[in-house]
Write an enzyme that holds these catalytic residues in place. Structure first.
Site, PDB file in Angstrom:
ATOM      1  N   ARG A  25      -9.610  13.118  19.622  1.00 39.40           N
ATOM      2  CA  ARG A  25      -9.669  12.091  18.576  1.00 39.40           C
ATOM      3  C   ARG A  25      -8.533  11.102  18.754  1.00 39.40           C
ATOM      4  NH1 ARG A  25      -5.356  12.976  15.459  1.00 39.40           N
ATOM      5  NH2 ARG A  25      -4.650  15.110  15.032  1.00 39.40           N
ATOM      6  N   GLY A  26      -8.577  10.024  17.991  1.00 38.18           N
ATOM      7  CA  GLY A  26      -7.446   9.119  17.943  1.00 38.18           C
ATOM      8  C   GLY A  26      -6.351   9.676  17.051  1.00 38.18           C
ATOM      9  N   GLY A  27      -5.201   9.031  17.086  1.00 43.10           N
ATOM     10  CA  GLY A  27      -4.131   9.406  16.181  1.00 43.10           C
ATOM     11  C   GLY A  27      -3.123  10.365  16.750  1.00 43.10           C
ATOM     12  N   PHE A  62      -1.994  18.382  10.252  1.00 39.20           N
ATOM     13  CA  PHE A  62      -2.162  19.787   9.890  1.00 39.20           C
ATOM     14  C   PHE A  62      -3.441  19.947   9.089  1.00 39.20           C
ATOM     15  CE2 PHE A  62      -1.513  23.040   6.506  1.00 39.20           C
ATOM     16  CZ  PHE A  62      -1.522  24.168   7.322  1.00 39.20           C
ATOM     17  N   HIS A  63      -4.196  21.001   9.407  1.00 41.36           N
ATOM     18  CA  HIS A  63      -5.342  21.413   8.605  1.00 41.36           C
ATOM     19  C   HIS A  63      -5.094  22.834   8.121  1.00 41.36           C
ATOM     20  CE1 HIS A  63      -7.490  17.873   9.792  1.00 41.36           C
ATOM     21  NE2 HIS A  63      -7.558  18.218  11.060  1.00 41.36           N
ATOM     22  N   GLY A  82      -9.042  10.660  11.646  1.00 42.41           N
ATOM     23  CA  GLY A  82      -8.997  10.658  13.101  1.00 42.41           C
ATOM     24  C   GLY A  82     -10.407  10.722  13.637  1.00 42.41           C
ATOM     25  N   VAL A 115     -12.368  13.040   8.547  1.00 41.21           N
ATOM     26  CA  VAL A 115     -11.382  12.781   7.513  1.00 41.21           C
ATOM     27  C   VAL A 115     -11.001  14.080   6.816  1.00 41.21           C
ATOM     28  CG1 VAL A 115     -13.189  12.272   5.797  1.00 41.21           C
ATOM     29  CG2 VAL A 115     -10.875  11.339   5.479  1.00 41.21           C
ATOM     30  N   SER A 116      -9.738  14.177   6.388  1.00 39.67           N
ATOM     31  CA  SER A 116      -9.279  15.335   5.615  1.00 39.67           C
ATOM     32  C   SER A 116      -8.581  14.838   4.360  1.00 39.67           C
ATOM     33  CB  SER A 116      -8.333  16.217   6.437  1.00 39.67           C
ATOM     34  OG  SER A 116      -7.183  15.501   6.837  1.00 39.67           O
ATOM     35  N   CYS A 131       1.417  12.476  11.485  1.00 41.71           N
ATOM     36  CA  CYS A 131       0.885  11.233  12.052  1.00 41.71           C
ATOM     37  C   CYS A 131       1.934  10.472  12.850  1.00 41.71           C
ATOM     38  CB  CYS A 131       0.281  10.353  10.964  1.00 41.71           C
ATOM     39  SG  CYS A 131      -0.979  11.206   9.999  1.00 41.71           S
TER      40      CYS A 131
END
Length: 224
Positions: A81-83, A87-88, A159, A172-173, A189
């Site tokens: 992904r981008g970015g 954290f998830h 991302g 998205v989160s 980020c």
């Protein structure tokens, strides 16, 4: 109106399917997203995947690994992904958008900024439904608290991967009710000292499933 204010119709033939994947490891979701996108045809339905992940740090393509300050025992996974690093973890809404942008416009690359704005607006609209004000920051994708004691803290991250075919994945989160401590073990980020917050800290006591559904339907509203 601007693209951030009006809905965008991606697929005139059908609404995206909402897929509930429950609690799932990040690697399993990542592998499944790529496999789904690899196998897509012109007739494959678009999907929104709702997922909750065990604790994990993920790195975007341009991420500097030095922004992972102290991972402790949390896995660190490189993604496409981008970015930067994020954290998830449990108590966070994660929605992956597996869409074909070229169903509506032939030049998907010209549509990516509008697509990102639509996702961000869906988060802003979701927060507003809980009387929380969210805002964008120029050059810093995601959504930030717009006022109060936590003004400027990041509450949602974004991302994406957009292939040359116009097919997208990742997403998205939104932080709902989390243990936020692991965010202090990274530069979120890529920004040193960036504060992160969740809806619970801001005074909203909402079930994760409720916010998952709310954000999914706001995304559907934006992209249908």
């Amino acid at each position: 109106m601007s693209s951030a204010q009006q809905p965008i119709s991606l697929d005139l033939r059908q609404r995206p399917q909402i897929i509930q994947r429950g609690l799932e490891s990040y690697q399993a979701s990542f592998d499944a997203m790529r496999a789904f996108t690899d196998a897509r045809s012109a007739d494959t339905p678009d999907q929104l995947w709702i997922v909750e992940h065990p604790p994990v740090f993920t790195l975007g393509l341009g991420a500097d690994r030095s922004h992972v300050l102290a991972p402790h025992d949390i896995p660190v996974i490189q993604t496409d992904r981008g970015g930067e690093v994020t954290f998830h973890g449990p108590g966070q809404v994660v929605i992956y958008l597996l869409l074909d942008l070229r169903r509506q416009r032939p030049a998907a690359r010209l549509f990516v900024r509008e697509f990102v704005q639509g996702i961000e607006q869906a988060v802003i609209d979701t927060l507003a439904a809980y009387n929380l004000a969210g805002e964008r920051k120029p050059g810093a994708p995601g959504i930030y608290v717009a006022d109060g004691a936590w003004q400027g803290a990041k509450i949602a991250a974004l991302g994406l991967k957009v292939r040359a075919s116009g097919c997208t994945y990742h997403g998205v989160s939104l932080n709902v009710a989390m243990d936020l401590t692991p965010f202090s073990w990274i530069n979120p980020c890529g920004y040193e000292g960036l504060a992160t917050v969740d809806m619970k800290t801001l005074g909203v006591d909402a079930a994760l499933s409720e916010v998952q559904s709310a954000l999914a339907h706001k995304l559907m509203d934006r992209f249908n």
